[in-house]
Design a protein around this motif. Structure first.
Motif, PDB file in Angstrom:
ATOM      1  N   MET A   1     -10.061 -16.778   0.129  1.00  0.00           N
ATOM      2  CA  MET A   1     -10.032 -16.215   1.469  1.00  0.00           C
ATOM      3  C   MET A   1     -10.258 -14.700   1.401  1.00  0.00           C
ATOM      4  N   LYS A   2     -10.813 -14.160   2.473  1.00  0.00           N
ATOM      5  CA  LYS A   2     -10.998 -12.699   2.550  1.00  0.00           C
ATOM      6  C   LYS A   2      -9.968 -12.162   3.540  1.00  0.00           C
ATOM      7  N   ALA A   3      -9.058 -11.351   3.036  1.00  0.00           N
ATOM      8  CA  ALA A   3      -7.961 -10.845   3.879  1.00  0.00           C
ATOM      9  C   ALA A   3      -8.139  -9.354   4.128  1.00  0.00           C
ATOM     10  N   PHE A   4      -7.934  -8.965   5.367  1.00  0.00           N
ATOM     11  CA  PHE A   4      -8.034  -7.567   5.782  1.00  0.00           C
ATOM     12  C   PHE A   4      -6.666  -7.148   6.326  1.00  0.00           C
ATOM     13  N   VAL A   5      -6.044  -6.198   5.628  1.00  0.00           N
ATOM     14  CA  VAL A   5      -4.718  -5.714   6.029  1.00  0.00           C
ATOM     15  C   VAL A   5      -4.883  -4.393   6.754  1.00  0.00           C
ATOM     16  N   VAL A   6      -4.420  -4.345   7.996  1.00  0.00           N
ATOM     17  CA  VAL A   6      -4.398  -3.082   8.733  1.00  0.00           C
ATOM     18  C   VAL A   6      -2.949  -2.631   8.780  1.00  0.00           C
ATOM     19  N   TYR A   7      -2.693  -1.498   8.141  1.00  0.00           N
ATOM     20  CA  TYR A   7      -1.328  -1.031   7.899  1.00  0.00           C
ATOM     21  C   TYR A   7      -1.073   0.241   8.698  1.00  0.00           C
ATOM     22  N   ALA A   8      -0.030   0.193   9.529  1.00  0.00           N
ATOM     23  CA  ALA A   8       0.253   1.337  10.405  1.00  0.00           C
ATOM     24  C   ALA A   8       1.702   1.788  10.247  1.00  0.00           C
ATOM     25  N   HIS A   9       1.955   2.560   9.195  1.00  0.00           N
ATOM     26  CA  HIS A   9       3.264   3.198   9.008  1.00  0.00           C
ATOM     27  C   HIS A   9       3.021   4.508   8.266  1.00  0.00           C
ATOM     28  N   PRO A  10       3.699   5.579   8.685  1.00  0.00           N
ATOM     29  CA  PRO A  10       3.407   6.877   8.069  1.00  0.00           C
ATOM     30  C   PRO A  10       4.009   7.082   6.688  1.00  0.00           C
ATOM     31  N   GLU A  11       4.923   6.194   6.253  1.00  0.00           N
ATOM     32  CA  GLU A  11       5.634   6.426   4.982  1.00  0.00           C
ATOM     33  C   GLU A  11       5.354   5.295   3.989  1.00  0.00           C
ATOM     34  N   PRO A  12       4.717   5.631   2.855  1.00  0.00           N
ATOM     35  CA  PRO A  12       4.372   4.573   1.884  1.00  0.00           C
ATOM     36  C   PRO A  12       5.586   3.838   1.320  1.00  0.00           C
ATOM     37  N   THR A  13       6.751   4.520   1.208  1.00  0.00           N
ATOM     38  CA  THR A  13       7.924   3.854   0.619  1.00  0.00           C
ATOM     39  C   THR A  13       8.778   3.140   1.677  1.00  0.00           C
ATOM     40  N   SER A  14       8.253   2.994   2.878  1.00  0.00           N
ATOM     41  CA  SER A  14       8.967   2.277   3.934  1.00  0.00           C
ATOM     42  C   SER A  14       9.014   0.778   3.632  1.00  0.00           C
ATOM     43  N   PHE A  15       9.804   0.055   4.415  1.00  0.00           N
ATOM     44  CA  PHE A  15       9.808  -1.401   4.239  1.00  0.00           C
ATOM     45  C   PHE A  15       8.462  -1.982   4.671  1.00  0.00           C
ATOM     46  N   ASN A  16       7.834  -1.368   5.659  1.00  0.00           N
ATOM     47  CA  ASN A  16       6.469  -1.782   6.007  1.00  0.00           C
ATOM     48  C   ASN A  16       5.541  -1.625   4.810  1.00  0.00           C
ATOM     49  N   GLY A  17       5.730  -0.532   4.065  1.00  0.00           N
ATOM     50  CA  GLY A  17       4.923  -0.331   2.862  1.00  0.00           C
ATOM     51  C   GLY A  17       5.194  -1.428   1.843  1.00  0.00           C
ATOM     52  N   ALA A  18       6.463  -1.828   1.725  1.00  0.00           N
ATOM     53  CA  ALA A  18       6.818  -2.905   0.786  1.00  0.00           C
ATOM     54  C   ALA A  18       6.180  -4.229   1.213  1.00  0.00           C
ATOM     55  N   LEU A  19       6.167  -4.484   2.517  1.00  0.00           N
ATOM     56  CA  LEU A  19       5.534  -5.725   3.010  1.00  0.00           C
ATOM     57  C   LEU A  19       4.028  -5.694   2.765  1.00  0.00           C
ATOM     58  N   ARG A  20       3.424  -4.541   2.988  1.00  0.00           N
ATOM     59  CA  ARG A  20       1.980  -4.419   2.706  1.00  0.00           C
ATOM     60  C   ARG A  20       1.710  -4.665   1.220  1.00  0.00           C
ATOM     61  N   ASP A  21       2.473  -3.979   0.366  1.00  0.00           N
ATOM     62  CA  ASP A  21       2.257  -4.120  -1.083  1.00  0.00           C
ATOM     63  C   ASP A  21       2.481  -5.566  -1.530  1.00  0.00           C
ATOM     64  N   THR A  22       3.468  -6.206  -0.944  1.00  0.00           N
ATOM     65  CA  THR A  22       3.735  -7.616  -1.279  1.00  0.00           C
ATOM     66  C   THR A  22       2.539  -8.479  -0.909  1.00  0.00           C
ATOM     67  N   ALA A  23       1.995  -8.242   0.277  1.00  0.00           N
ATOM     68  CA  ALA A  23       0.833  -9.028   0.720  1.00  0.00           C
ATOM     69  C   ALA A  23      -0.360  -8.803  -0.204  1.00  0.00           C
ATOM     70  N   VAL A  24      -0.635  -7.536  -0.519  1.00  0.00           N
ATOM     71  CA  VAL A  24      -1.798  -7.235  -1.366  1.00  0.00           C
ATOM     72  C   VAL A  24      -1.624  -7.882  -2.748  1.00  0.00           C
ATOM     73  N   ARG A  25      -0.422  -7.752  -3.294  1.00  0.00           N
ATOM     74  CA  ARG A  25      -0.185  -8.304  -4.640  1.00  0.00           C
ATOM     75  C   ARG A  25      -0.263  -9.830  -4.617  1.00  0.00           C
ATOM     76  N   TRP A  26       0.416 -10.445  -3.636  1.00  0.00           N
ATOM     77  CA  TRP A  26       0.451 -11.918  -3.611  1.00  0.00           C
ATOM     78  C   TRP A  26      -0.956 -12.482  -3.381  1.00  0.00           C
ATOM     79  N   LEU A  27      -1.673 -11.915  -2.437  1.00  0.00           N
ATOM     80  CA  LEU A  27      -3.016 -12.424  -2.122  1.00  0.00           C
ATOM     81  C   LEU A  27      -3.958 -12.238  -3.310  1.00  0.00           C
ATOM     82  N   THR A  28      -3.879 -11.085  -3.952  1.00  0.00           N
ATOM     83  CA  THR A  28      -4.758 -10.822  -5.101  1.00  0.00           C
ATOM     84  C   THR A  28      -4.434 -11.781  -6.248  1.00  0.00           C
ATOM     85  N   ASP A  29      -3.138 -11.948  -6.529  1.00  0.00           N
ATOM     86  CA  ASP A  29      -2.732 -12.860  -7.612  1.00  0.00           C
ATOM     87  C   ASP A  29      -3.169 -14.293  -7.324  1.00  0.00           C
TER      88      ASP A  29
END
Ligand code: FAD
Length: 214
Positions: free
Chosen positions: A1-29
């Motif tokens: 699948m081709k996934a496009f993540v649009v991420y809208a949070h100003p702080e990379p270490t936020s929980f939103n950032g953790a959810l984004r990173d989780t999605a990118v890692r899980w989808l890539t793996d």
């Protein structure tokens, strides 16, 4: 699948950032292709205007949708928008990662919809909802809130989450034809325990597995 993540949070270490990173890692793996637009990091401009276009249909009076039609017909979108539009047309799965702000989208993400989902390119009167241009693609909103599930329940202070998300769900995402999965909501992300946050990240992986499975 081709996934496009649009991420809208100003702080990379936020929980939103953790959810984004989780999605990118899980989808890539899992073998999926992933592209990410990080709106704050890329300083995405949410304001619509003449800067959206490389030419113009009418230099004297700015009619936004008329300019969008012209740009669609002349390949005349500014490079930033053209890239986002290409990514939307490229993906099978759109993931919107954002915190609930004032019961809705952070302004930067609202501006992304205003500018990227251009008239004629993504919708017109004959091409919306069941005939939407993005028909056949899935979308999921992954949202964090400050309020607890109780606050977002029937009779709770804010009311149920469904009606709160309805304008985005019905007037934007369904409007352009996207097939909407139930949202993933991390309630009270800043107030739960570290263990509960870890469980939320695992639950997000489970949702991603379900969505990409079929
Ligand atoms: P953060 O505060 O960044 O993170 C929460 C916690 O998670 C932090 O302790 C962080 O260290 C931790 N964390 C980060 N990474 C990880 C990780 N990998 N694993 C475990 N823990 C981690 N809320 C509402 O309910 N309704 C509203 O209408 C509303 N309007 C708002 C309007 C504005 C302008 C603002 C600023 C806030 C509003 N809020 C509202 C609150 C907002 O929704 C929450 O503050 C936000 O959703 C919390 O998510 P966050 O990513 O910003 O959390």
């Amino acid at each position: 699948m081709k996934a496009f993540v649009v991420y809208a949070h100003p702080e990379p270490t936020s929980f939103n950032g953790a959810l984004r990173d989780t999605a990118v890692r899980w989808l890539t793996d899992a073998g999926h292709e992933v592209k990410v637009s990080d709106l704050y990091a890329e300083d995405f401009d949410p304001r619509a205007g003449r800067h959206d276009f490389t030419g113009n249909a009418d230099a004297n009076r700015f009619d936004y949708q008329a300019e969008q039609v012209h740009a669609t017909e002349t390949d005349g979108f500014a490079p930033t928008l053209a890239r986002e539009q290409e990514r939307l047309l490229w993906c099978d799965l759109l993931i919107l990662q954002y915190p609930l702000w004032w019961g809705g989208l952070p302004a930067i993400l609202k501006g992304w919809f205003d500018r990227v989902l251009a008239y004629k390119k993504f919708y017109d009167l004959a091409n919306r909802y069941d005939n939407g241009v993005l028909k056949g693609r899935k979308v999921i909103m992954s949202i964090t809130t400050g309020g607890t599930p109780e606050r977002f329940s029937e009779g709770g202070m804010f009311g149920e989450i469904g009606p709160i998300l309805h304008p985005v769900d019905h007037c934007i995402l369904r409007y352009v034809g996207l097939d909407i999965a139930d949202p993933f909501i991390a309630y009270a992300a800043g107030r739960v325990t570290p263990e509960e946050r870890a469980a939320l990240l695992r639950a997000w992986e489970v949702r991603l597995a379900e969505i990409t499975a079929g």
